[in-house]
Design an enzyme around this catalytic site. Structure first.
Site, short mmCIF file in Angstrom:
data_model
loop_
_atom_site.label_atom_id
_atom_site.label_comp_id
_atom_site.label_asym_id
_atom_site.label_seq_id
_atom_site.Cartn_x
_atom_site.Cartn_y
_atom_site.Cartn_z
N ARG A 48 10.82 13.49 18.12
CA ARG A 48 10.00 13.57 16.90
C ARG A 48 8.95 14.66 16.99
O ARG A 48 8.55 15.24 15.98
CB ARG A 48 9.29 12.22 16.67
N TYR A 65 6.15 12.95 29.81
CA TYR A 65 6.82 11.75 30.27
C TYR A 65 7.36 11.85 31.70
O TYR A 65 7.46 10.84 32.39
CB TYR A 65 7.97 11.40 29.32
N LYS A 207 13.12 -9.87 31.02
CA LYS A 207 12.36 -9.40 32.18
C LYS A 207 11.08 -8.68 31.77
O LYS A 207 10.10 -8.69 32.51
CB LYS A 207 13.24 -8.50 33.06
#
Length: 350
Positions: A48, A65, A207
């Site tokens: 994006r 990231y 989880k």
């Protein structure tokens, strides 16, 4: 070969929708798998944000990231989803779970006929309690045989650093699962196969909620006995839900069950563990959300898991306690005694 096997074996174009840590890392896995076998492969990432896409193309990195991890030259990126999906025989989905359905409605006309769609997402849709593979099949109107799921202990940064990792590729069609597993086998990434899509997805969903609980315990400076107890009993309630939905017990003992649970509950790289720790340290949910750079799926999926468990009559006390904290009905100080609050019984009695 089945048509699914032929498609996966022959396609040289892969679309990865989502430029976050896991989407980018899996694109790298696919590129490295091709390099290892000498195959020609073009991997296109849709993102994006202009700056993320520009950096992937110009510098072969996604610094926000994956820090300084270098990406192979076969990976390119674009903000134009039509450009990314054009001619892609495999479509990898790595977007936030709660936005998936609306995005698929926009993307459906752009997905190539016959493409195999692979979910990297570990969430349960609010309102419908649908797993991601179900949302994909419904919105794209494709059979489950063309929808695969990747799950397991998938901490993106470790995989991006090429630290050895095993994972699971699940699909109702065993040939498709086996073919895609071969397609994404890199020197450091070893996928096993399963046809238990329900169990694999439920393991990856619940989880995250258990990791929030363990993170809260850590934020409250509780000891390893507490955290080990929550992880173990968390596996028990995950198994109860999976079995109630038709999943298999052996899946819960494998990479997509126990393996993913241990990694997510133990690692500081885990978004859900981090979010839980911040809650345990006294931050509000809004403050945690503001501080996190990526989605902690357990925060939103926790509500859906709790709702689904109620519909099925499945007892999930840890999930119930976490949701109560998220809703502001229970303080983190009150969480500890609630985590193991089932009536006394044999450990083997699920």
């Amino acid at each position: 070969m089945t048509s699914g096997e032929e498609l996966i074996a022959d396609t040289g174009v892969v679309a990865v929708l989502g430029a976050g840590s896991w989407g980018t890392t899996f694109a790298k896995v696919l590129a490295d798998a091709a390099i290892a076998t000498g195959a020609e492969r073009s991997i296109r990432i849709w993102g994006r944000r202009d700056e993320v896409v520009a950096q992937i193309n110009a510098e072969h990195r996604n610094v926000q990231y994956l820090k300084d991890i270098e990406l192979p030259d076969s990976i390119t990126a674009s903000t134009d989803v039509g450009e990314v999906l054009a001619g892609a025989g495999i479509v990898i989905l790595a977007v936030p779970a709660q936005s998936l359905r609306l995005q698929l409605r926009k993307w459906k006309p752009l997905v190539a006929p016959g493409a195999v769609v692979v979910s990297l997402m570990k969430g349960l849709e609010l309102g419908t309690d649908s797993r991601m593979s179900q949302v994909i099949s419904e919105e794209l109107e494709i059979p489950q045989e063309r929808v695969a799921v990747v799950s397991g202990p998938n901490l993106a940064m470790e995989i991006a650093r090429q630290e050895p990792t095993a994972s699971v590729v699940a699909c109702s069609d065993e040939a498709t699962a086996a073919s895609f597993a071969l397609y994404c086998t890199a020197p450091y990434f070893r996928p096993y196969t399963s046809n238990d899509v329900v169990g694999v997805e439920i393991g990856g969903i619940v989880k995250n909620v258990i990791a929030l609980a363990v993170g809260i315990c850590e934020g409250k400076q509780m000891g390893d006995n507490t955290k080990a107890s929550v992880i173990t009993r968390g596996l028990a309630e995950t198994s109860r839900l999976a079995l109630a939905l038709g999943g298999e017990a052996r899946t819960m003992a494998g990479l997509a069950g126990l393996g993913d649970l241990v990694a997510t509950c133990s690692s500081p790289l885990s978004r859900n563990h981090t979010a839980g720790r911040l809650l345990g340290e006294g931050l509000t949910l809004d403050q945690v959300t503001e501080r996190m750079t990526q989605t902690a799926e357990g925060i939103k999926s926790g509500y859906a898991v709790y709702e689904l468990a109620g519909k099925l009559g499945v007892d999930m006390p840890i999930t119930a306690a976490v949701v109560a904290v998220l809703e502001g009905k229970l303080s983190v100080d009150e969480l500890g005694p609630r985590l193991l609050a089932r009536s006394l019984k044999s450990e083997g009695d699920y």
